[in-house]
Design a protein around this motif. Structure first.
Motif: not given
Lengths: 196, 155
Positions: A177-178, A181, A187, A189-193
């Motif tokens: 899933k990651f 993603l 969007p 404003n969404l930050k994934i490290m």
């Protein structure tokens, strides 16, 4: 593993360790004060004799001379070993990705009609696969054509052609899933490290 | 502790938010969870399913998602007035986490402590607060002397 000090190697277990002499100026038992004590020299001779008896080469320097000798060849060996081994990279496992094609229904229908022959009723989806020969032929053809086989655990669930159709219309993703993603458009404003 | 022993504040809003336009007071949301670990199960589910929708619905909030090895997953909410609120989301379901995050987004950054009065107004009195000299005739020093001169007999 650090090599044991030479003293421990040389002395067999039955021999009691000699009383420690912390330096030439510490009084031994009943020894009068003198420079390097007579006990120390005597002990040194005894040790050297014992070492010769056991076949260990005598050490040249007092402190750690042999230790250095023992250390170096080991270090060289380990360094050599690290460089040598061949790099065997395991190939990545086959991806189980499957995307159902758009004309799946028509393809399936044509296969079913081919295999079952004229004995098929109008509704091809209700054709039962009880006969193992027909079932095998159908599933083998579909697996070869679409590159996606029915796993053994679900073979018993394939009773009718409708079940087969349902199975082949389900998409199979092998990305977690990651990963999904990550690839999807996030969007702003969404930050994934991702470094973990 | 008693109410006197704990902190308290007066009812208020951040810059009269909502009177004109409404500005979401939540500045950023940091979700820390473990990629393995059973206590982060709800957090992982939330990130897989719901966080994208939340981010789209609240474009003024920055959401940081950090998968890291941690014992209990947390969500840290920072507000525009500088307040920081940390909540532990260990062993919570996806629905509970969604509810919690929505609550955090709806809050202003004002502290959650005892509110002294459930009301507040900037204009407590329109015509002026009553005091003992309201509605009592006032006499200037000059006026009283003239009266004495006019009616010297009457005291």
């Amino acid at each position: 593993m650090t090599p044991l000090p030479v003293r421990q190697r040389a002395l067999p277990e039955t021999v009691r360790p000699l009383p420690s002499c912390h330096g030439p100026y510490v009084r031994g038992r009943g020894q009068s004060f003198c420079g390097p004590s007579k006990m120390a020299t005597a002990r040194g001779l005894v040790r050297a004799w014992r070492r010769l008896r056991l076949g260990v080469p005598p050490r040249r320097a007092l402190w750690g001379g042999l230790r250095k000798k023992v250390k170096e060849p080991e270090e060289v060996e380990t360094a050599v070993l690290v460089k040598e081994p061949p790099i065997l990279v395991c190939p990545p496992p086959r991806s189980r990705k499957y995307l159902p094609p758009e004309d799946l229904q028509s393809r399936l229908e044509s296969h079913v009609r081919e295999i079952f022959g004229p004995s098929l009723s109008e509704d091809w989806q209700k054709a039962s696969l009880k006969e193992s020969k027909l079932k095998y032929h159908l599933l083998a053809q579909l697996a070869a054509e679409l590159g996606h086989a029915v796993p053994n655990s679900q073979l018993h669930q394939m009773c009718t052609a409708g079940d087969v159709l349902a199975f082949y219309s389900t998409q199979v993703k092998d990305a977690s899933k990651f990963d999904e993603l990550c690839t999807a458009e996030l969007p702003s404003n969404l930050k994934i490290m991702w470094e973990y | 502790m008693t109410a006197r022993g704990t902190a308290s504040r007066y009812l208020g809003s951040v810059l009269r938010n909502g009177l004109g336009r409404y500005v979401c007071q939540l500045q950023r949301l940091s979700l820390a969870f473990s990629p393995g670990g059973q206590s982060s199960r709800g957090a992982r589910g939330y990130i897989e399913e719901k966080v994208l929708d939340f981010a789209k619905q609240n474009p003024g909030v920055v959401v940081y998602v950090t998968p890291q090895k941690c014992r209990s997953p947390t969500v840290v909410a920072e507000y525009l007035n500088g307040a920081v609120r940390e909540e532990i989301i260990a062993d919570k379901t996806v629905a509970e986490i969604t509810q919690l995050v929505q609550k955090l987004a709806n809050q202003s950054g004002l502290e959650i402590i005892r509110i002294r009065k459930p009301f507040h107004t900037d204009n407590p009195s329109i015509q002026g607060q009553w005091h003992p000299f309201t509605n009592k005739p006032s006499t200037l020093p000059g006026q009283s002397l003239r009266r004495l001169e006019q009616q010297p007999n009457k005291v």
